[in-house]
Design an enzyme around this catalytic site. Sequence first.
Site, PDB file in Angstrom:
ATOM      1  N   CYS A 262      18.805  12.242  14.418  1.00 49.97           N
ATOM      2  CA  CYS A 262      17.883  11.442  13.618  1.00 49.97           C
ATOM      3  C   CYS A 262      17.902  11.965  12.136  1.00 49.97           C
ATOM      4  CB  CYS A 262      16.362  11.745  13.974  1.00 49.97           C
ATOM      5  SG  CYS A 262      16.124  11.787  15.924  1.00 49.97           S
TER       6      CYS A 262
ATOM      7  N   HIS B 111      18.124   9.993   8.481  1.00 51.75           N
ATOM      8  CA  HIS B 111      16.697   9.738   7.827  1.00 51.75           C
ATOM      9  C   HIS B 111      16.305  11.050   7.154  1.00 51.75           C
ATOM     10  CE1 HIS B 111      16.132   6.091   9.797  1.00 51.75           C
ATOM     11  NE2 HIS B 111      16.560   6.546  11.125  1.00 51.75           N
TER      12      HIS B 111
ATOM     13  N   ARG C 244      11.033   2.456  18.993  1.00 54.68           N
ATOM     14  CA  ARG C 244      11.811   2.577  17.894  1.00 54.68           C
ATOM     15  C   ARG C 244      12.670   3.537  18.199  1.00 54.68           C
ATOM     16  NH1 ARG C 244      15.222   1.409  15.463  1.00 54.68           N
ATOM     17  NH2 ARG C 244      15.719   1.316  13.235  1.00 54.68           N
TER      18      ARG C 244
ATOM     19  N   CYS D 160      16.815   3.621  18.042  1.00 53.98           N
ATOM     20  CA  CYS D 160      17.664   4.344  17.368  1.00 53.98           C
ATOM     21  C   CYS D 160      18.709   5.185  18.330  1.00 53.98           C
ATOM     22  CB  CYS D 160      16.869   5.390  16.781  1.00 53.98           C
ATOM     23  SG  CYS D 160      16.244   4.880  15.088  1.00 53.98           S
TER      24      CYS D 160
END
Lengths: 275, 103
Positions: free
Chosen positions: A189, A193, A232, A236
């Site tokens: 992740c 991000h 979400r 992802c």
Amino acid sequence: MKMLITILLGAALVAGLAWASPEDDRKAFIEHYQKRFPKVALDDYVNGVYAIDEAAYEQWLEIEEFAPYELAMAEGKELFETPFANGKTYADCFPNGGIGIRQDYPYFDTESGQVKTLELEINECREKNGEKPYGYKKGPIAAISAYMAFTSRGNKLNIVIPDDPRALAAYESGKEFYYSKRGQLNFSCADCHVYNPGMMVRADKLSPALGHPTHFPVYRSKWDDMGTLHRRFDGCNKQVRAKPLPAQGEDYRNLEYFVTYMSNGMEVNGPGARK
Amino acid sequence: MTKQILIAGAALLVALSAAPAQAADEAGYTASCAAAEEARKMAAELHYEWNTVAPLIGKAGAAAKAGDFAKAVKLCDEARLQSEASVAQAKKQADAWRAAVVK
């Protein structure tokens, strides 16, 4: 014996120095983004990718004039207020009648030893009152969650990690998930991000993680629908070619706990509209 | 008539010689896919399964059903290799994630 004590004390000192508290993590997280985007005000991160993309921000403001989540929000309000077959409502299950409480979720429930999310408790409320649970990613649960988020707009995220080793373990588990590479593409992740927000993935600009959970659930144009945060997460994971884990399973709840803690103090502005 | 008998005989010979090879391929497919499935389960237990693996095993099943065992074995071997890679990824990340944390 003396040597053993020295070694143990040394190890304890090293462990102490290496251990970062959740609050240390959060401060480091914020500093990271402030260095990366020095012109972006901290409060603006609640707008997700639109905080770092001026052109898209202007378009988004226009979208917000006729917000695509409004229908779902109205549906959510109606569902929220409609009594169950036994005459009770969601308001009976939540503090403050379920109004203006989004900022306190997720929380660590010391009784069950688990992280509780808003969507999990919506379904627990249904089951407690003899109703069937909803699916966790979209549909009615996203609508109810959207309404509850709307009633909490402007409240600041207040995620608490109680003095309980199980709570810290849940936080650490979420943190591990967030920073672990997975899937055939070997991405975490954080790779997208934390370390690459602002960069393009095909036609999309990667959003910063800071502020991510403030605006969920969201209406995504790509979905042409509302979706929860766990929907979400699911997306992802698929994008990096990992098999998604169950929505509201322990992994994703702990992940939500960590991610939301990182945005502590930021205003709830959900539901949101995203590309 | 003689020509027809010759053709039928040749066809029978081909069929007989191919039969043991097909049986070997089917056994190979069974073994290969059992290994792939075992590796997939191991990755799933670690919560690290890749979403590319189950479709490969599914396609292998379809190929085997159509009698194309060579293709089925190839797909199952690929599924096993991917699952082994995801298990290795899980083991590596068990420690490696710490280095990525923002400090």
